[in-house]
Design a protein around this motif. Structure first.
Motif, PDB file in Angstrom:
ATOM      1  N   VAL A 317      12.958  29.913  30.922  1.00 27.43           N
ATOM      2  CA  VAL A 317      12.173  30.828  31.738  1.00 27.43           C
ATOM      3  C   VAL A 317      12.394  30.569  33.218  1.00 27.43           C
ATOM      4  O   VAL A 317      12.540  31.502  34.013  1.00 27.43           O
ATOM      5  CB  VAL A 317      10.668  30.693  31.390  1.00 27.43           C
ATOM      6  CG1 VAL A 317       9.826  31.598  32.278  1.00 27.43           C
ATOM      7  CG2 VAL A 317      10.428  31.011  29.929  1.00 27.43           C
ATOM      8  N   ARG A 318      12.430  29.301  33.605  1.00 26.56           N
ATOM      9  CA  ARG A 318      12.573  28.997  35.025  1.00 26.56           C
ATOM     10  C   ARG A 318      13.951  29.382  35.561  1.00 26.56           C
ATOM     11  O   ARG A 318      14.076  29.843  36.698  1.00 26.56           O
ATOM     12  CB  ARG A 318      12.282  27.513  35.280  1.00 26.56           C
ATOM     13  CG  ARG A 318      10.796  27.197  35.289  1.00 26.56           C
ATOM     14  CD  ARG A 318      10.552  25.703  35.371  1.00 26.56           C
ATOM     15  NE  ARG A 318      10.867  25.052  34.099  1.00 26.56           N
ATOM     16  CZ  ARG A 318      11.303  23.810  33.993  1.00 26.56           C
ATOM     17  NH1 ARG A 318      11.512  23.088  35.079  1.00 26.56           N
ATOM     18  NH2 ARG A 318      11.536  23.279  32.809  1.00 26.56           N
ATOM     19  N   GLU A 319      15.012  29.196  34.774  1.00 24.61           N
ATOM     20  CA  GLU A 319      16.337  29.629  35.198  1.00 24.61           C
ATOM     21  C   GLU A 319      16.378  31.150  35.378  1.00 24.61           C
ATOM     22  O   GLU A 319      16.920  31.660  36.365  1.00 24.61           O
ATOM     23  CB  GLU A 319      17.403  29.198  34.184  1.00 24.61           C
ATOM     24  CG  GLU A 319      17.717  27.716  34.213  1.00 24.61           C
ATOM     25  CD  GLU A 319      16.917  26.951  33.174  1.00 24.61           C
ATOM     26  OE1 GLU A 319      15.846  27.452  32.769  1.00 24.61           O
ATOM     27  OE2 GLU A 319      17.363  25.848  32.785  1.00 24.61           O
ATOM     28  N   LYS A 320      15.814  31.865  34.412  1.00 23.78           N
ATOM     29  CA  LYS A 320      15.787  33.324  34.522  1.00 23.78           C
ATOM     30  C   LYS A 320      14.974  33.763  35.735  1.00 23.78           C
ATOM     31  O   LYS A 320      15.334  34.711  36.440  1.00 23.78           O
ATOM     32  CB  LYS A 320      15.217  33.934  33.241  1.00 23.78           C
ATOM     33  CG  LYS A 320      16.111  33.746  32.029  1.00 23.78           C
ATOM     34  CD  LYS A 320      15.457  34.301  30.773  1.00 23.78           C
ATOM     35  CE  LYS A 320      16.370  34.078  29.564  1.00 23.78           C
ATOM     36  NZ  LYS A 320      15.755  34.568  28.298  1.00 23.78           N
ATOM     37  N   MET A 321      13.864  33.064  35.959  1.00 28.05           N
ATOM     38  CA  MET A 321      13.039  33.375  37.116  1.00 28.05           C
ATOM     39  C   MET A 321      13.827  33.158  38.405  1.00 28.05           C
ATOM     40  O   MET A 321      13.769  33.981  39.334  1.00 28.05           O
ATOM     41  CB  MET A 321      11.801  32.481  37.118  1.00 28.05           C
ATOM     42  CG  MET A 321      10.747  32.890  38.102  1.00 28.05           C
ATOM     43  SD  MET A 321       9.450  33.836  37.335  1.00 28.05           S
ATOM     44  CE  MET A 321       8.773  32.688  36.166  1.00 28.05           C
ATOM     45  N   ALA A 322      14.563  32.064  38.493  1.00 23.94           N
ATOM     46  CA  ALA A 322      15.342  31.772  39.695  1.00 23.94           C
ATOM     47  C   ALA A 322      16.393  32.844  39.938  1.00 23.94           C
ATOM     48  O   ALA A 322      16.571  33.312  41.074  1.00 23.94           O
ATOM     49  CB  ALA A 322      15.995  30.394  39.568  1.00 23.94           C
ATOM     50  N   VAL A 323      17.105  33.238  38.888  1.00 28.95           N
ATOM     51  CA  VAL A 323      18.122  34.289  39.038  1.00 28.95           C
ATOM     52  C   VAL A 323      17.477  35.592  39.496  1.00 28.95           C
ATOM     53  O   VAL A 323      17.971  36.257  40.421  1.00 28.95           O
ATOM     54  CB  VAL A 323      18.880  34.499  37.712  1.00 28.95           C
ATOM     55  CG1 VAL A 323      19.757  35.752  37.790  1.00 28.95           C
ATOM     56  CG2 VAL A 323      19.738  33.288  37.382  1.00 28.95           C
ATOM     57  N   ALA A 394      25.435  32.039  46.079  1.00 30.63           N
ATOM     58  CA  ALA A 394      25.826  30.739  45.523  1.00 30.63           C
ATOM     59  C   ALA A 394      24.746  30.190  44.606  1.00 30.63           C
ATOM     60  O   ALA A 394      25.042  29.629  43.538  1.00 30.63           O
ATOM     61  CB  ALA A 394      26.106  29.757  46.666  1.00 30.63           C
ATOM     62  N   LEU A 395      23.493  30.343  44.992  1.00 29.82           N
ATOM     63  CA  LEU A 395      22.391  29.864  44.151  1.00 29.82           C
ATOM     64  C   LEU A 395      22.395  30.579  42.805  1.00 29.82           C
ATOM     65  O   LEU A 395      22.219  29.944  41.748  1.00 29.82           O
ATOM     66  CB  LEU A 395      21.059  30.089  44.872  1.00 29.82           C
ATOM     67  CG  LEU A 395      19.801  29.710  44.090  1.00 29.82           C
ATOM     68  CD1 LEU A 395      19.778  28.219  43.775  1.00 29.82           C
ATOM     69  CD2 LEU A 395      18.547  30.103  44.874  1.00 29.82           C
ATOM     70  N   ILE A 396      22.616  31.882  42.813  1.00 30.55           N
ATOM     71  CA  ILE A 396      22.648  32.643  41.558  1.00 30.55           C
ATOM     72  C   ILE A 396      23.752  32.118  40.648  1.00 30.55           C
ATOM     73  O   ILE A 396      23.545  31.894  39.446  1.00 30.55           O
ATOM     74  CB  ILE A 396      22.848  34.143  41.856  1.00 30.55           C
ATOM     75  CG1 ILE A 396      21.625  34.710  42.572  1.00 30.55           C
ATOM     76  CG2 ILE A 396      23.111  34.911  40.565  1.00 30.55           C
ATOM     77  CD1 ILE A 396      21.812  36.128  43.081  1.00 30.55           C
ATOM     78  N   VAL A 397      24.933  31.911  41.206  1.00 29.59           N
ATOM     79  CA  VAL A 397      26.062  31.420  40.406  1.00 29.59           C
ATOM     80  C   VAL A 397      25.750  30.049  39.821  1.00 29.59           C
ATOM     81  O   VAL A 397      26.012  29.781  38.634  1.00 29.59           O
ATOM     82  CB  VAL A 397      27.336  31.365  41.270  1.00 29.59           C
ATOM     83  CG1 VAL A 397      28.469  30.668  40.515  1.00 29.59           C
ATOM     84  CG2 VAL A 397      27.772  32.767  41.666  1.00 29.59           C
ATOM     85  N   LEU A 398      25.160  29.183  40.612  1.00 31.30           N
ATOM     86  CA  LEU A 398      24.844  27.838  40.144  1.00 31.30           C
ATOM     87  C   LEU A 398      23.811  27.858  39.028  1.00 31.30           C
ATOM     88  O   LEU A 398      23.916  27.089  38.062  1.00 31.30           O
ATOM     89  CB  LEU A 398      24.342  26.991  41.314  1.00 31.30           C
ATOM     90  CG  LEU A 398      25.402  26.624  42.362  1.00 31.30           C
ATOM     91  CD1 LEU A 398      24.749  26.033  43.594  1.00 31.30           C
ATOM     92  CD2 LEU A 398      26.418  25.639  41.771  1.00 31.30           C
ATOM     93  N   VAL A 399      22.823  28.713  39.136  1.00 26.63           N
ATOM     94  CA  VAL A 399      21.815  28.795  38.068  1.00 26.63           C
ATOM     95  C   VAL A 399      22.444  29.328  36.796  1.00 26.63           C
ATOM     96  O   VAL A 399      22.166  28.829  35.691  1.00 26.63           O
ATOM     97  CB  VAL A 399      20.641  29.695  38.498  1.00 26.63           C
ATOM     98  CG1 VAL A 399      19.632  29.828  37.357  1.00 26.63           C
ATOM     99  CG2 VAL A 399      19.944  29.126  39.731  1.00 26.63           C
ATOM    100  N   LEU A 400      23.311  30.315  36.907  1.00 27.56           N
ATOM    101  CA  LEU A 400      23.952  30.888  35.714  1.00 27.56           C
ATOM    102  C   LEU A 400      24.873  29.895  35.027  1.00 27.56           C
ATOM    103  O   LEU A 400      25.167  30.035  33.835  1.00 27.56           O
ATOM    104  CB  LEU A 400      24.743  32.139  36.092  1.00 27.56           C
ATOM    105  CG  LEU A 400      23.911  33.365  36.475  1.00 27.56           C
ATOM    106  CD1 LEU A 400      24.811  34.510  36.895  1.00 27.56           C
ATOM    107  CD2 LEU A 400      23.019  33.796  35.317  1.00 27.56           C
ATOM    108  N   GLN A 401      25.329  28.868  35.746  1.00 30.26           N
ATOM    109  CA  GLN A 401      26.199  27.849  35.144  1.00 30.26           C
ATOM    110  C   GLN A 401      25.414  26.792  34.388  1.00 30.26           C
ATOM    111  O   GLN A 401      26.024  25.943  33.724  1.00 30.26           O
ATOM    112  CB  GLN A 401      27.041  27.176  36.227  1.00 30.26           C
ATOM    113  CG  GLN A 401      28.135  28.066  36.786  1.00 30.26           C
ATOM    114  CD  GLN A 401      28.972  27.360  37.828  1.00 30.26           C
ATOM    115  OE1 GLN A 401      28.535  26.380  38.431  1.00 30.26           O
ATOM    116  NE2 GLN A 401      30.198  27.843  38.041  1.00 30.26           N
ATOM    117  N   ARG A 402      24.096  26.843  34.483  1.00 31.00           N
ATOM    118  CA  ARG A 402      23.281  25.880  33.745  1.00 31.00           C
ATOM    119  C   ARG A 402      23.493  26.071  32.248  1.00 31.00           C
ATOM    120  O   ARG A 402      23.548  27.196  31.749  1.00 31.00           O
ATOM    121  CB  ARG A 402      21.804  26.069  34.064  1.00 31.00           C
ATOM    122  CG  ARG A 402      21.422  25.727  35.483  1.00 31.00           C
ATOM    123  CD  ARG A 402      21.251  24.245  35.679  1.00 31.00           C
ATOM    124  NE  ARG A 402      20.250  23.718  34.768  1.00 31.00           N
ATOM    125  CZ  ARG A 402      20.181  22.453  34.385  1.00 31.00           C
ATOM    126  NH1 ARG A 402      21.070  21.592  34.821  1.00 31.00           N
ATOM    127  NH2 ARG A 402      19.218  22.040  33.572  1.00 31.00           N
TER     128      ARG A 402
END
Length: 421
Positions: A317-323, A394-402
Motif C-alpha cells: 500500500v505504501r509503495e502504491k501511495m508513493a507512486v 526519479a522517485l517514481i522509478v525507484l519506488v517501482l523497482q521495489r
C-alpha cells in the motif's frame, strides 16, 4: 528523531526505526525553522526573508472572495479576472502590503461547495479555520489504524513541518486537503472500497489532481471504488449547480478549455508560469511553448503508466501511495510550491519501505532534495529549482523497482488473507 514504521503490510510486521543521518536531520530542521521564519516575518515584513509573499493568505483571498461574491449575488464577477482582482485589492487593501497582480478564479464551482461553511467566520477566521480543518483531516488520514497499515507516530509532524506545508499556510492553499483525500481514499480501497472511492471522487474540486484516480482504480480492479468516485464527483457537480446555479458551470467549462489549450496568455503569465509544473520548468529552461506542452504531455503519460504498473502489481500500500502521490504532482498541468508536499509525503513513504533502519545515504539525499524544492521555488524566480520534476520522476522509478513481497502459497491464500490493493 527516529521514525517507527512497519517492515510489511500486516499488523504483526517487524517494527523498524528509521534513523536519518545527522546531516540530513540537521538540514531538515534548519530548513523547517527557516520556512517557519518566512511565515512569521511575512506578517509584518513581507519579503525581508525569502520570497515576498505580499501578505498571509493571498490565495485564500481568492477562495474567500469567490464564495463571498457568489453568496452576495455577484457570481459573474469571479469569471472576469480583471474585475475580480480589483475587487480583491479593494476588499483587502488594509491586509495587503501591495496590490495583487491578476488573480483569476480558475477552479470548478464544486470547490465553492467545500468553501460554503467558512464565510461566516470572516476572512482571517476562515483562513485559520480552513488550514486547521484540512490539517486535521490529513492527521486523521495518516493516523487512522487499519489491519494492513502501521505508520509512524511522527509521520504527521514530518509532513506538517516540511517547507511545502509552511508555504501552503502562507498562501492559504489546499494541499492538506488534497493529501488527506488521496491518503484516506487509497488506504480504504482494500477494506471499504466504496467509501475509498467516494473520498477520491472529491479530488475533482482541484481537477489537476484527480486525473490519475480512474487509472489507479481500473488498474487495481477496484470497480466498486471506481463507481463510488464517479458518484461523489457527480454529486459535487449536482449540489453546486443546485445551490449556486448552473450558469457557473457554463462559464467555467470554456475557461478551463482555454487555460488547458494554452490560448489564454494572461493565464500563462500570471498562473502557470509561477508554478512548478513540467510545462513551466521547460518554458523557463528555454523550450518553446509547443515543446513545453509536449513535455508536459509526456510527463502525464509517464505518470499514468507508472500508476497503472504500480496498481496492477503486488507492491504494498505504501509503495502504491508513493507512486500515486508523486505521479499526481508530475502529471498536473499546474501546481505550486506548496503542492510539493505531495512529493515529500511520497518520499517519506518510500523511505519507510526500505526494510532497514538505515537506508543508504543517497536515498536520504534524494528525499532531502525533494524536501528543499519549495524553498528554492518558484522556478520563475529561482532557476536552481527548474530541474525539480526530474527528482519526482526519479522517485517514481525507484519506488517501482521495489520488489514486492513473495506471493502466498495457494492453500494459505484460500485460508484467509485478502488480495492486495
Amino acid at each position: 528523531m527516529s521514525v517507527n514504521v512497519a517492515g510489511g503490510e500486516e499488523p504483526d510486521a517487524e517494527q523498524i526505526v528509521l534513523r536519518p543521518p545527522v546531516g540530513v536531520l540537521v538540514g531538515g530542521l534548519i530548513t523547517s525553522i527557516y520556512a517557519l521564519t518566512v511565515l512569521v516575518t511575512t506578517i509584518p515584513y513581507p519579503g525581508k526573508i525569502g520570497v515576498n509573499y505580499n501578505a498571509l493568505g493571498t490565495d485564500w483571498m481568492v477562495f474567500y472572495g469567490a464564495i463571498r461574491s457568489v453568496l452576495d449575488g455577484h457570481a459573474s464577477l469571479i469569471f472576469d479576472a480583471e474585475r475580480f482582482t480589483d475587487f480583491l485589492n479593494t476588499a483587502f487593501a488594509d491586509w495587503l502590503s501591495k496590490p495583487l497582480d491578476l488573480r483569476p478564479w480558475a477552479y470548478p464551482p464544486s470547490f465553492l461547495l467545500l468553501l460554503l461553511p467558512f464565510p461566516p467566520l470572516g476572512f482571517f477566521g476562515s483562513y485559520v479555520a480552513f488550514q486547521l480543518a484540512t490539517a486535521g483531516l490529513l492527521a486523521v488520514a495518516l493516523r487512522f489504524r487499519a489491519a494492513d497499515w502501521t505508520v509512524s507516530e511522527v509521520l504527521l509532524p514530518i509532513v506538517l513541518l516540511c517547507p511545502a506545508s509552511f508555504i501552503n499556510v502562507i498562501d492559504g492553499q489546499a494541499v492538506f486537503l488534497v493529501a488527506a483525500l488521496i491518503v484516506g481514499g487509497l488506504r480504504l480501497l482494500k477494506s471499504r472500497p466504496v467509501l475509498g472511492g467516494l473520498i477520491l471522487g472529491l479530488l475533482t474540486f482541484k481537477p489537476q489532481f484527480c486525473i490519475l484516480v480512474p487509472l489507479a482504480l481500473i488498474a487495481s480492479g477496484q470497480w466498486r471504488a471506481f463507481w463510488g468516485a464517479g458518484l461523489s464527483a457527480m454529486a459535487l457537480v449536482a449540489a453546486s449547480g443546485a445551490i449556486f446555479g448552473w450558469e457557473l458551470w457554463l462559464h467555467w467549462f470554456p475557461l478551463m478549455v482555454e487555460n488547458l489549450a494554452g490560448s489564454g496568455t494572461k493565464w500563462i503569465e500570471v498562473g502557470r508560469i509561477w508554478g512548478n509544473s513540467v510545462y513551466t520548468c521547460a518554458m523557463l529552461l528555454g523550450a518553446p511553448q509547443g515543446l513545453a506542452s509536449g513535455l508536459q504531455l509526456l510527463a502525464a503519460l509517464f505518470a499514468a503508466g507508472s500508476v497503472v504498473i504500480a496498481f496492477r502489481s503486488r507492491l504494498g500500500v505504501r509503495e502504491k501511495m508513493a507512486v500515486f502521490l508523486a505521479a499526481t504532482m508530475l502529471a498536473a498541468p499546474h501546481s505550486g510550491p506548496y503542492d510539493q508536499a505531495l512529493v515529500t509525503l511520497a518520499a517519506v513513504f518510500w523511505l519507510t519501505t526500505m526494510g532497514s533502519p538505515r537506508p543508504p545515504l543517497w536515498c536520504w539525499t534524494l528525499a532531502l532534495l525533494i524536501w528543499l524544492v519549495p524553498l528554492v521555488s518558484p522556478p520563475v524566480l529561482i532557476p536552481v529549482s527548474r530541474p525539480a520534476p526530474l527528482l519526482t520522476a526519479a522517485l517514481i522509478v525507484l519506488v517501482l523497482q521495489r520488489r514486492p513481497a513473495p506471493a502466498e502459497p495457494p492453500l494459505q491464500r484460500k485460508a484467509g488473507s485478502n488480495s492486495a490493493t
